[in-house]
Structures are given as C-alpha cells and as structure tokens.
Design a protein around this motif. Structure first.
Motif, short mmCIF file in Angstrom:
data_model
loop_
_atom_site.label_atom_id
_atom_site.label_comp_id
_atom_site.label_asym_id
_atom_site.label_seq_id
_atom_site.Cartn_x
_atom_site.Cartn_y
_atom_site.Cartn_z
N GLY A 21 0.80 -1.21 0.00
CA GLY A 21 0.00 0.00 0.00
C GLY A 21 0.83 1.26 0.00
O GLY A 21 2.07 1.24 -0.10
N SER A 22 0.15 2.40 0.11
CA SER A 22 0.81 3.71 0.12
C SER A 22 1.29 4.04 1.53
O SER A 22 1.24 3.19 2.42
CB SER A 22 -0.16 4.77 -0.40
OG SER A 22 -1.38 4.70 0.29
N THR A 23 1.75 5.28 1.75
CA THR A 23 2.44 5.60 3.00
C THR A 23 1.82 6.80 3.69
O THR A 23 2.14 7.94 3.37
CB THR A 23 3.94 5.88 2.73
OG1 THR A 23 4.45 4.90 1.84
CG2 THR A 23 4.73 5.85 4.02
N ALA A 24 0.94 6.55 4.65
CA ALA A 24 0.30 7.63 5.42
C ALA A 24 1.12 7.90 6.67
O ALA A 24 0.69 7.62 7.80
CB ALA A 24 -1.13 7.23 5.77
N GLY A 25 2.33 8.44 6.47
CA GLY A 25 3.24 8.63 7.59
C GLY A 25 2.72 9.60 8.63
O GLY A 25 2.89 9.37 9.84
N GLY A 26 2.10 10.69 8.21
CA GLY A 26 1.58 11.66 9.17
C GLY A 26 0.55 11.05 10.09
O GLY A 26 0.55 11.29 11.31
N GLN A 27 -0.35 10.23 9.54
CA GLN A 27 -1.37 9.57 10.34
C GLN A 27 -0.72 8.62 11.35
O GLN A 27 -1.15 8.51 12.51
CB GLN A 27 -2.32 8.82 9.43
CG GLN A 27 -3.57 8.29 10.12
CD GLN A 27 -4.50 7.57 9.15
OE1 GLN A 27 -4.08 7.15 8.08
NE2 GLN A 27 -5.76 7.45 9.52
N GLY A 28 0.33 7.92 10.92
CA GLY A 28 1.03 7.02 11.82
C GLY A 28 1.70 7.76 12.96
O GLY A 28 1.68 7.30 14.12
N ILE A 29 2.30 8.91 12.67
CA ILE A 29 2.97 9.70 13.70
C ILE A 29 1.97 10.16 14.75
O ILE A 29 2.22 10.10 15.96
CB ILE A 29 3.70 10.89 13.06
CG1 ILE A 29 4.92 10.39 12.26
CG2 ILE A 29 4.14 11.90 14.12
CD1 ILE A 29 5.58 11.46 11.42
N VAL A 30 0.80 10.63 14.31
CA VAL A 30 -0.23 11.08 15.25
C VAL A 30 -0.66 9.95 16.17
O VAL A 30 -0.73 10.12 17.40
CB VAL A 30 -1.45 11.64 14.48
CG1 VAL A 30 -2.62 11.88 15.44
CG2 VAL A 30 -1.09 12.94 13.77
N LEU A 31 -0.94 8.78 15.60
CA LEU A 31 -1.38 7.65 16.41
C LEU A 31 -0.29 7.20 17.38
O LEU A 31 -0.57 6.87 18.55
CB LEU A 31 -1.80 6.49 15.51
CG LEU A 31 -2.28 5.21 16.22
CD1 LEU A 31 -3.44 5.51 17.16
CD2 LEU A 31 -2.68 4.15 15.19
N ALA A 32 0.96 7.20 16.94
CA ALA A 32 2.07 6.78 17.80
C ALA A 32 2.23 7.73 18.98
O ALA A 32 2.38 7.29 20.14
CB ALA A 32 3.36 6.68 16.99
N TYR A 33 2.23 9.03 18.72
CA TYR A 33 2.37 10.00 19.81
C TYR A 33 1.18 9.92 20.76
O TYR A 33 1.34 9.97 21.99
CB TYR A 33 2.50 11.41 19.24
CG TYR A 33 3.93 11.84 19.00
CD1 TYR A 33 4.74 12.25 20.05
CD2 TYR A 33 4.46 11.87 17.72
CE1 TYR A 33 6.05 12.66 19.83
CE2 TYR A 33 5.77 12.27 17.48
CZ TYR A 33 6.56 12.67 18.54
OH TYR A 33 7.86 13.07 18.32
#
Length: 454
Positions: free
Chosen positions: A187-199
């Motif tokens: 799939g594609s790369t929703a890095g910003g969404q991952g950063i929000v969830l991780a923090y």
C-alpha cells in the motif's frame, strides 16, 4: 566516476563553512548533533562500490560515530567538556582544535521504566530485504532486552495507520515478537497519520519519570496525507514539548529520504541513525541503548568565543545545518540538539593563529543545556589553552581528511585546503576500536550560573 544517487533518494546539501576573520566575527554558535546516519549511509554506498553524493556527507556525523573516550561528568552536571589540539592536515601553521562533550553513561539495568512505541512503515516501498525484514530484526533485538517494568506498543502505517499491539509489558516478549513477525508490507504511505497515532498512544500511557519515546522505522517515503517535510515537521513540533521524544531509524535504498528523516528527528527532540545491517541495529539499539533511548540533556548549544589577539581566522568543520546566531545561544526558546546517556559530541575547528606559536588561550567554549524535565538552561564554560600535541591527533586528522575527500565534488573548498587526489576513502574499514584514543586529562570545566555571553 563511481559517484551516484538513486534517482528518488533525497538529500539536502549545504556549502561548507568558510573561514571567518576573528576580528570581525569572534563568536561561533551551533547546536549539538549526535546523529550518526550519514556514516552508516556512506558505508552503504562504499560497500556497493560507489562514492556517495556530496550532499549525503555530514562530517560531524562521521566524527560522532566513534568514541574518542572523552571524559564523563564527575559532578552533578550531566555534560563534561574537553578539548584537544593538533597541527592542521591541510595547511602548515594552522591548528586543528577538537572540542568534546560527553554525558554520563547509564547501564541498561539502571534505565528508567520505558514507554516505547514502535512506529513501523509497512507500505509497499518497505518490501525489500534491507527494509521491513531488517526492521523486524532490529526491533526483535531490542525486545529481547526489555525488563518487566518496560512497556511496548506497536503502530504500523501504510495506506492508513493502526494500533497493532497495545501497551505490552516486557515480560511478554513472545507476544511482542509475534506482532512484529506478523507485519507485512503493502500500500501507500500515510506517515503523518502514523505519527499522530504513535504519539497519542505514548501520551495515553505516559510514564512520569520514565522514558517516553516513539521509535520510527521507515525509508522516509511518505506519500499520503501529511507528507511534505514542512507539514511533518510542524506536526512533530506540536508534540515535542509534551514529554515524548523521537528516535528515527532510516532503512533501505532507492527511495531513501534522508533530509526528511533528519528534520523529523531534529524537531522531535530525538536522534537519527541509518540501519544498514543487523550489526548496526545491535550497535544503535543494544550497545548504545542508553544514548539512543534516554535523553540526558536537551537543547544543547555550543558557543566558542575566539580571542582576536591570538586567532586570525577560523572555520567550523561540519555542522552546516546546525548553525545558530550569537543571540540564539541565550534564547531558551530556541530549539537545539539533544544528548542521550553516554552520548559524545565532537566538533573540529581549523584555526589560523596570529602567531605561529600562540602563547595565550585560543578562546572559550560555552555550552548551554536543559535537563529533560526543565525549561531553563544552565551553562558550562571551558577555557582552551594554546595548541599542543594531542593523543587523539591521528584520529581527528584521519576522519577529517576522509570526510573531506568524500565531499570533493562540491565546489568552493575553503581557502588553503589542499585538494587531494580523488579516490575512494577507506572509511568502511575504519573500526571502532581503532579510533579509540588513550584517556587524557582534559581541562576541567567549571559551572557558573546561566547568563548572557560577553
């Protein structure tokens, strides 16, 4: 010519620092940098039989990859200051001045309880063997060291982000390892969404007095949602003052986004390493666990005041993207670099003295820092005497020459530097033990109340 950058890899190059006349500009101010990603990334290029692009070479990260046995703090301060000097390898009559900072080493057993969030890029670009499979190996190594008081969460992101593993104690290593092994790329790369969830996951499970940290493993190729460097940096900055720190681990080749990942680590009160092998993962996450995972001092800034009566001109070698203004040094709102437990920072200056044999001090090193849970800086000072022989002379000269040779394709070498024949430097075979200097008695650093520089 053997030099090449894969078309979709991204680096941010800056011109090398020029010589400056001390009578016109006697202050040199910059942020500490403990990142080592440039060194292991350069090693990757050399192991592939290619020279790295000049933009990939950050001299300070080559220097800081190695341990020169700078002395550790002996008192209550978290940082000890040292200095050494030797003849410049580029021009007769010039001096190479080395400044060293070191924080106190903390053994893994004595680290505070950890609240870690593994944030893993599982997009399609991570399918190569040197990406997601290596990420799994790296985090598995770290998992094996977890203690009962430690907690780990796992967040993965591709087209969207999801919590793969809720906070899990270190006693349940099998559960953590199974969650890592089950990760697949696509799939594609929703890095910003991952950063929000991780923090958010880290904040929901915040450990007061503990080590609260997100560890991001990615090739940096974000392409869905928030994806630009400026957007991601702004997002990171919104979280950094809430007690959660960030470590960024870069992986892979071909679409490696070095500049973006360095910016995220810089703005996230963290550090940046490039993992090109299981051995490098072991070095960063196991051997140097305290330095990678526990912040000892934040917003660390260095300022050198040269004496124009002794120093005619000077240049800082490396740290081009860490330069600060003189006024930034005493501005506690200005963000700067972090140092983990046992981290070392080495900075080199090439100096043209007024006299061939300077008999007075070259200048004063000042360092400001904040403790991890504080917002007000303290200051340390170190007066540097005249040049003399250094036990570490061969080490500094060797690395400075090799790093400079790797940047030769960049125009505008500083005046007076000898341009050696272009050839591939043997950086990859420079071993850690071979660069360990003998302990020497450094000039002691005295602490005084924080205040404006002269």
């Amino acid at each position: 010519d053997g030099t090449g950058t894969p078309s979709s890899e991204e680096y941010k190059g800056l011109p090398e620092n020029p010589f400056k006349l001390a009578k016109d500009e006697r202050f040199s101010t910059f942020s500490a940098d403990v990142d080592t990603a440039s060194y292991s990334n350069i090693r990757r290029f050399l192991n592939e039989g290619r020279l790295p692009p000049p933009e990939a070479v950050r001299i300070e990260e080559l220097l800081n990859y190695f341990d020169y046995v700078w002395r550790e703090p002996a008192g209550a301060e978290p940082i000890a200051l040292s200095s050494e000097s030797a003849a410049s390898p580029w021009s007769s009559g010039r001096v190479l001045l080395a400044l060293g900072l070191r924080t106190r080493t903390v053994s893994a057993a004595n680290l505070p309880p950890a609240n870690l969030v593994f944030l893993v890029d599982t997009s399609g670009s991570m399918s190569d063997p040197d990406k997601l499979p290596l990420v799994k190996r790296a985090f598995s190594l770290l998992t094996e060291t977890l203690r009962p008081q430690d907690r780990v969460s796992l967040v993965a992101y591709a087209g969207s982000a999801g919590l793969v593993l809720p906070p899990t104690p270190g006693t349940e290593k099998g559960k953590i390892l199974a969650a890592l092994e089950a990760l697949e790329s696509g799939g594609s790369t929703a890095g910003g969404q991952g950063i929000v969830l991780a923090y958010d996951t880290a904040l929901q499970n915040f450990r007061k007095g503990g080590n609260n940290r997100v560890i991001l493993a990615t090739d940096g190729d974000f392409n869905v949602g928030l994806s630009s460097e400026s957007e991601l940096v702004k997002l990171i900055e919104s979280y950094r003052n809430r007690g959660v720190f960030l470590s960024v681990l870069g992986f892979g080749t071909g679409n490696y986004k070095d500049a973006k990942m360095e910016a995220l680590a810089d703005k996230g009160n963290g550090n940046f390493a490039y993992i090109d092998s299981v051995e490098e993962a072991r070095k960063v996450l196991i051997e140097e666990m305290g330095a990678t995972l526990l912040t000892a001092a934040k917003d660390v800034k260095l300022q050198v005041e040269f004496d124009p009566a002794v120093v005619k001109s000077w240049r800082l070698i490396g740290y081009e993207n860490r330069i600060l203004s003189k006024e930034d040094f005493t501005d506690d709102k200005k963000d700067a670099g972090e140092m983990g437990a046992g981290h070392r920072v080495t900075a080199l200056y090439e100096i043209e003295p007024v006299s061939p044999s300077p008999g007075a001090g070259l200048g004063i090193l000042r360092v400001r820092y904040k403790r991890p849970d504080q917002d007000q800086s303290a200051q340390l000072d170190l007066a540097r005497g005249a040049a003399g022989d250094s036990d570490r002379r061969a080490e500094f000269i060797s690395l400075a020459e090799k790093a400079s040779a790797l940047k030769l394709s960049r125009p505008g070498l500083p005046t007076g530097r000898r341009r050696p024949e272009r050839r591939e430097p043997d950086v990859s075979t420079t071993g850690r033990a071979g660069l360990r200097g003998r302990p020497v008695s450094g000039t002691s650093a005295g602490r005084r109340p924080a205040g404006p520089s002269p």
